[in-house]
Design an enzyme around this catalytic site. Structure first.
Site, PDB file in Angstrom:
ATOM      1  N   CYS A 183       0.798  -1.221   0.000  1.00  0.00           N
ATOM      2  CA  CYS A 183       0.000   0.000   0.000  1.00  0.00           C
ATOM      3  C   CYS A 183       0.834   1.276   0.000  1.00  0.00           C
ATOM      4  O   CYS A 183       2.030   1.251   0.275  1.00  0.00           O
ATOM      5  CB  CYS A 183      -0.843   0.078   1.270  1.00  0.00           C
ATOM      6  SG  CYS A 183      -1.969  -1.275   1.449  1.00  0.00           S
ATOM      7  N   ASN A 234      -0.172   0.881   5.798  1.00  0.00           N
ATOM      8  CA  ASN A 234       0.746   0.184   4.901  1.00  0.00           C
ATOM      9  C   ASN A 234       1.561  -0.803   5.719  1.00  0.00           C
ATOM     10  O   ASN A 234       2.213  -0.402   6.683  1.00  0.00           O
ATOM     11  CB  ASN A 234       1.674   1.201   4.210  1.00  0.00           C
ATOM     12  CG  ASN A 234       2.778   0.559   3.384  1.00  0.00           C
ATOM     13  OD1 ASN A 234       3.840   1.122   3.220  1.00  0.00           O
ATOM     14  ND2 ASN A 234       2.539  -0.622   2.847  1.00  0.00           N
ATOM     15  N   GLY A 235       1.509  -2.092   5.345  1.00  0.00           N
ATOM     16  CA  GLY A 235       2.288  -3.098   6.069  1.00  0.00           C
ATOM     17  C   GLY A 235       1.425  -4.288   6.434  1.00  0.00           C
ATOM     18  O   GLY A 235       0.256  -4.364   6.057  1.00  0.00           O
ATOM     19  N   CYS A 283      12.647  -2.327   5.323  1.00  0.00           N
ATOM     20  CA  CYS A 283      12.546  -3.303   4.226  1.00  0.00           C
ATOM     21  C   CYS A 283      13.506  -2.897   3.111  1.00  0.00           C
ATOM     22  O   CYS A 283      13.315  -1.884   2.446  1.00  0.00           O
ATOM     23  CB  CYS A 283      11.116  -3.330   3.696  1.00  0.00           C
ATOM     24  SG  CYS A 283      10.953  -4.317   2.197  1.00  0.00           S
ATOM     25  N   TYR A 330      13.352  -2.313  -5.205  1.00  0.00           N
ATOM     26  CA  TYR A 330      12.309  -2.455  -6.223  1.00  0.00           C
ATOM     27  C   TYR A 330      11.073  -1.588  -6.016  1.00  0.00           C
ATOM     28  O   TYR A 330      10.605  -0.946  -6.954  1.00  0.00           O
ATOM     29  CB  TYR A 330      11.904  -3.934  -6.279  1.00  0.00           C
ATOM     30  CG  TYR A 330      10.691  -4.237  -7.118  1.00  0.00           C
ATOM     31  CD1 TYR A 330      10.722  -4.128  -8.502  1.00  0.00           C
ATOM     32  CD2 TYR A 330       9.509  -4.653  -6.520  1.00  0.00           C
ATOM     33  CE1 TYR A 330       9.591  -4.430  -9.271  1.00  0.00           C
ATOM     34  CE2 TYR A 330       8.377  -4.955  -7.282  1.00  0.00           C
ATOM     35  CZ  TYR A 330       8.432  -4.838  -8.652  1.00  0.00           C
ATOM     36  OH  TYR A 330       7.330  -5.127  -9.406  1.00  0.00           O
ATOM     37  N   CYS A 358       7.997 -13.519   3.096  1.00  0.00           N
ATOM     38  CA  CYS A 358       7.946 -12.265   3.852  1.00  0.00           C
ATOM     39  C   CYS A 358       6.618 -12.217   4.580  1.00  0.00           C
ATOM     40  O   CYS A 358       5.585 -12.532   3.996  1.00  0.00           O
ATOM     41  CB  CYS A 358       8.043 -11.073   2.893  1.00  0.00           C
ATOM     42  SG  CYS A 358       7.731  -9.492   3.710  1.00  0.00           S
ATOM     43  N   CYS A 407      15.996  -4.980   7.085  1.00  0.00           N
ATOM     44  CA  CYS A 407      15.483  -6.351   7.067  1.00  0.00           C
ATOM     45  C   CYS A 407      15.962  -6.996   5.774  1.00  0.00           C
ATOM     46  O   CYS A 407      15.826  -6.415   4.697  1.00  0.00           O
ATOM     47  CB  CYS A 407      13.957  -6.344   7.109  1.00  0.00           C
ATOM     48  SG  CYS A 407      13.251  -8.000   6.884  1.00  0.00           S
TER      49      CYS A 407
HETATM   50  S1  SF4 Z   1      11.370 -10.048   4.295  1.00  0.00           S
HETATM   51 FE1  SF4 Z   1      12.171  -9.006   2.450  1.00  0.00          FE
HETATM   52  S2  SF4 Z   1      10.387  -8.017   1.489  1.00  0.00           S
HETATM   53 FE2  SF4 Z   1       9.809  -8.571   3.616  1.00  0.00          FE
HETATM   54  S3  SF4 Z   1      10.240  -6.740   4.856  1.00  0.00           S
HETATM   55 FE3  SF4 Z   1      12.069  -8.024   4.951  1.00  0.00          FE
HETATM   56  S4  SF4 Z   1      13.357  -7.268   3.228  1.00  0.00           S
HETATM   57 FE4  SF4 Z   1      11.277  -6.500   2.888  1.00  0.00          FE
END
Ligand code: SF4
Length: 480
Positions: A17, A123-124, A262, A268, A408, A457
């Site tokens: 989102c 968002n999330g 993230c 991307y 994820c 992450c």
């Molecule tokens: S697992 Fe990958 S896509 Fe999901 S929040 Fe972590 S870095 Fe982003």
């Protein structure tokens, strides 16, 4: 191990989102500004969108809202925007990763409760949404949607009955939430922004004249002619009122190294003209391209990017290697995500409908093709084949992220492990499946350089989750 790729039209990753909020202290209508802000965030979600506005000056604060399935310019008309009167408002664009793709699940959510009305955009993904939802249902709550965002809104409303202010209610509700969330909340006379303590998803503050804005990506501020004020910090709750901005940082992690932005936002999702937490998305993609050139060099005549997110990485590769940068693909930007997909029996291919090769650019050349990621591999294989059909002598694939190996739980719809091309395969096996002359991915340790040292992450590549993954698979609908 299966040595054939099953064709899949949905061989792309999707963001969940984009959120937007604005409060005009001069009392001007904000709906059309929200609309243009959402257009700038459209890449973050194309299934549904919505706007909710309210008038802070009126005696009886009433929320007007409109939402629907489709792109912003399909859901809104000038007449609809004209009918949304108010000087404070929130907006949302959505792609569903939790909860089905229906109009009921479109946001913003508008909630009438004891203390008035709340409108919220999220968002999330929460990792503990099923538990929180069950807790509320045992206490008599009836849900209108199947999305975890409604669980958040309910918890805020419930806390608000006990708390002195709505921002205190948001902070109290946040103590129960686990997972990824960037929130924009409109209460009758306040605009509140909150970001989870790990900072998975971005959120920033902007200003235009006498209006304050909260938005997922800074590119929307540029679109609106607004200035960037600052990012909302991971764990912070900001409250915007006519008296100014206040900040509650009591939920921020003490150990900042545990924050987990993230990294896929940089690789991307985000637009290259956005900057999060001081790091430019464009710069981080260039940095990935340079790293690929250093770690995985190959002799070639031209470096090309798969649009859009592969382009900046291709430029980085070219600058580092000295191999000329070129344009090999022409993208049809008008297809959209909800286009009528051809049947498998048709000669048309979903990839060819979106992308065509510039034959003159690649004919007789050794081509380095840079893409941001490989999910199932079907799209990459088709693109490699298209380059060959257009006369490329060699095709060397370089990927500006490490191989996807894990799911994820924080808002990206990475398919199950068995469907990921890198699952249980060597790089050589993947290269064979793609039909490429060589293949290299970005080294995982380069991700920290892309984020300029910000804590990130990387769980979908490394399996190293910043918090315990949920025991049940939360990705998908809550049907029970
Ligand atoms: S697992 Fe990958 S896509 Fe999901 S929040 Fe972590 S870095 Fe982003």
């Amino acid at each position: 191990m299966n040595n054939e790729l099953n064709f899949n039209f949905e061989d792309e990753l999707h963001e969940e989102c984009g959120v937007f909020g604005i409060y005009d202290f001069d009392g001007g209508d904000v709906a059309s500004t929200i609309y243009y802000g959402l257009l700038a965030l459209q890449h973050r979600g194309q299934e549904s969108c919505g706007i909710a506005v309210s008038d802070t000056c009126g005696f009886k604060v009433k929320v007007s809202a409109h939402k629907g399935m489709g792109l912003c310019n399909e859901v809104f008309t000038p007449e609809i925007l004209e009918g949304l009167r108010g000087d404070i408002g929130v907006g949302h664009v959505r792609y569903s990763t939790a909860g089905s793709s229906t109009r009921e699940n479109a946001q913003p959510l508008v909630l009438n409760y004891l203390k008035g009305t709340l409108a919220m955009a999220h968002n999330g993904n929460l990792v503990n949404a099923p538990e929180l939802r069950r807790e509320l249902e045992y206490n008599g709550a009836i849900f209108q949607t199947t999305i975890d965002s409604e669980v958040i809104a309910y918890h805020i409303a419930r806390e608000r009955v006990k708390a002195a202010t709505v921002e205190a209610a948001v902070a109290n509700a946040m103590k129960k939430l686990k997972g990824a969330y960037s929130l924009v909340i409109m209460s009758p006379r306040k605009m509140i922004g909150a970001r989870d303590p790990y900072g998975f998803k971005p959120l920033c503050i902007g200003k235009r004249d006498n209006s304050y804005i909260l938005v997922s990506e800074s590119c929307a501020l540029d679109t609106l002619g607004a200035e960037f004020v600052r990012d909302v910090c991971p764990g912070e709750v900001v409250t915007i009122t006519k008296e100014g901005i206040t900040s509650d940082t009591s939920l921020c992690l003490v150990d900042k190294s545990k924050e987990a932005r993230c990294i896929f936002e940089y690789i991307y999702f985000a637009r290259p003209d956005s900057v999060f937490d001081g790091v430019s998305v464009y710069h981080s993609r260039m940095c990935a391209g340079r790293a690929l050139a250093m770690d995985s060099p190959v002799e070639a005549d031209i470096v090309v990017g798969v649009p859009e997110s592969g382009n900046a990485a291709a430029l980085g590769y070219s600058l580092q290697s000295g191999i000329p940068y070129g344009t090999a693909f022409v993208k049809n930007s008008y297809v959209g995500r909800t286009f009528i997909k051809p049947k498998q029996s048709n000669r048309e291919s979903a990839v060819r409908i979106k992308l065509n090769v510039l034959k003159e650019a690649v004919m007789g050349k050794r081509v380095i093709m840079i893409d941001d990621s490989i999910v199932r591999g079907t799209t990459s294989a088709l693109i490699v084949n298209m380059l060959r059909e257009s006369g490329a002598k060699e095709v060397h694939v370089r990927i500006s992220s490490p191989p996807f190996l894990h799911p994820c739980y924080f808002g990206t719809d990475i398919p199950n492990e068995e469907q990921l091309i890198a699952h249980n395969r060597t790089i050589d096996e993947i290269r064979d499946l793609l039909g490429a002359d060589s293949l290299s991915y970005l080294n995982t340790d380069r991700l920290n350089e892309m984020a300029e040292g910000l804590p990130i992450c990387t769980a979908c590549f490394s399996g190293d989750y910043p918090m315990e993954p949920p025991k049940e698979d939360i990705r998908g609908e809550y049907t029970e």
